[in-house]
Design a protein around this motif. Sequence first.
Motif, PDB file in Angstrom:
ATOM      1  N   PHE A   1       0.842  -1.183   0.284  1.00 51.78           N
ATOM      2  CA  PHE A   1       0.130  -0.023   0.006  1.00 51.78           C
ATOM      3  C   PHE A   1       0.991   1.308  -0.076  1.00 51.78           C
ATOM      4  CE2 PHE A   1      -2.192   3.492   1.909  1.00 51.78           C
ATOM      5  CZ  PHE A   1      -3.468   3.255   1.413  1.00 51.78           C
ATOM      6  N   ARG A   2       1.927   1.125   0.817  1.00 52.03           N
ATOM      7  CA  ARG A   2       2.828   2.435   0.909  1.00 52.03           C
ATOM      8  C   ARG A   2       3.535   2.677  -0.138  1.00 52.03           C
ATOM      9  NH1 ARG A   2       3.351   0.892   6.219  1.00 52.03           N
ATOM     10  NH2 ARG A   2       5.230  -0.622   5.869  1.00 52.03           N
TER      11      ARG A   2
ATOM     12  N   THR B   1      -5.114   4.037  -4.589  1.00 48.05           N
ATOM     13  CA  THR B   1      -4.241   3.055  -4.009  1.00 48.05           C
ATOM     14  C   THR B   1      -4.826   1.875  -3.520  1.00 48.05           C
ATOM     15  OG1 THR B   1      -2.917   4.859  -3.577  1.00 48.05           O
ATOM     16  CG2 THR B   1      -2.370   2.736  -2.305  1.00 48.05           C
ATOM     17  N   GLU B   2      -5.933   1.828  -2.992  1.00 48.65           N
ATOM     18  CA  GLU B   2      -6.810   0.688  -2.381  1.00 48.65           C
ATOM     19  C   GLU B   2      -6.822  -0.212  -3.532  1.00 48.65           C
ATOM     20  OE1 GLU B   2      -9.997   2.045  -0.269  1.00 48.65           O
ATOM     21  OE2 GLU B   2      -8.612   2.901   1.397  1.00 48.65           O
TER      22      GLU B   2
ATOM     23  N   TYR C   1       1.037   4.008  -2.868  1.00 44.89           N
ATOM     24  CA  TYR C   1       0.728   5.214  -2.581  1.00 44.89           C
ATOM     25  C   TYR C   1       1.629   6.189  -2.931  1.00 44.89           C
ATOM     26  CZ  TYR C   1      -1.449   9.134  -0.186  1.00 44.89           C
ATOM     27  OH  TYR C   1      -2.001  10.114   0.152  1.00 44.89           O
TER      28      TYR C   1
ATOM     29  N   ARG D   1      -0.780   8.650  -5.030  1.00 46.15           N
ATOM     30  CA  ARG D   1      -0.908   9.837  -4.148  1.00 46.15           C
ATOM     31  C   ARG D   1      -2.366  10.017  -4.143  1.00 46.15           C
ATOM     32  NH1 ARG D   1       3.280  10.636  -0.980  1.00 46.15           N
ATOM     33  NH2 ARG D   1       5.333  11.107  -2.256  1.00 46.15           N
ATOM     34  N   ASN D   2      -3.310   9.065  -4.044  1.00 44.19           N
ATOM     35  CA  ASN D   2      -4.721   8.824  -3.855  1.00 44.19           C
ATOM     36  C   ASN D   2      -5.079   7.743  -2.960  1.00 44.19           C
ATOM     37  OD1 ASN D   2      -7.390   8.103  -4.557  1.00 44.19           O
ATOM     38  ND2 ASN D   2      -7.434  10.137  -5.701  1.00 44.19           N
ATOM     39  N   GLN D   3      -5.595   7.794  -1.947  1.00 46.06           N
ATOM     40  CA  GLN D   3      -6.043   6.605  -1.174  1.00 46.06           C
ATOM     41  C   GLN D   3      -6.922   5.728  -1.792  1.00 46.06           C
ATOM     42  OE1 GLN D   3      -6.793   7.131   2.876  1.00 46.06           O
ATOM     43  NE2 GLN D   3      -7.379   5.120   3.257  1.00 46.06           N
TER      44      GLN D   3
ATOM     45  N   THR E   1      -3.858  -1.807  -5.271  1.00 48.70           N
ATOM     46  CA  THR E   1      -3.320  -2.794  -4.205  1.00 48.70           C
ATOM     47  C   THR E   1      -4.108  -4.000  -4.294  1.00 48.70           C
ATOM     48  OG1 THR E   1      -2.601  -1.024  -2.466  1.00 48.70           O
ATOM     49  CG2 THR E   1      -2.779  -3.308  -1.572  1.00 48.70           C
TER      50      THR E   1
END
Length: 191
Positions: free
Chosen positions: A40-41, A53-54, A44, A48-50, A57
């Motif tokens: 995830f890190r 990124t989810e 991200y 740069r967007n949660q 992932t």
Amino acid sequence: MEAVRKGERAISDQVLIQKVKSGNNHAFRLLVEKYRNDLFRTIYAVLRNQKETEDATQEVFIKIYTSLSQYENQGFKTWITRIAVNHAIDVKRKQNRSQEDIIDVAENEILRTRWESVEDEIIHKEKVSRVREKLHELPENYRNVIYDFYIADKTYQQMAAEQNVQVKTIETKLYRARNWMKKHWKEDDFS
């Protein structure tokens, strides 16, 4: 002590990988739990967007699962991190391409609208110019009312107030002026 932990982690990863290759889905869930935050890190850092990124992932874990048969014991964490980074870069490229497409469409629409408005403006100016040229042919009592209404864009009320007459008088003058023009001018004179 730290080296032993790394060694244990590598061994447990290898054991889990073998179990996954044998069809043990619980072993894959353990790998997901173990590396979820790291991936995830990593993703991200690129997106740069949660929310993006989810989603990415989850997609990466699907890729890892389907590609596990190709894994050749060369460092599991490095291998999955490479998959994550490549996938994140692909997602970022797609986002940039779609943003560029949206910008292109918007720019084309703006240019087309400007072109149409410029074209309409030129046509309007040409018509006004032709009317002005022909205006001197009108009898004087019609000339002023036609000029005020069509060229100066005045309302019936404005014209009536300026001439100190009733609105009905202006309507009558315009009606008679239009009839005079229909009799004496051809439509081709204005096109």
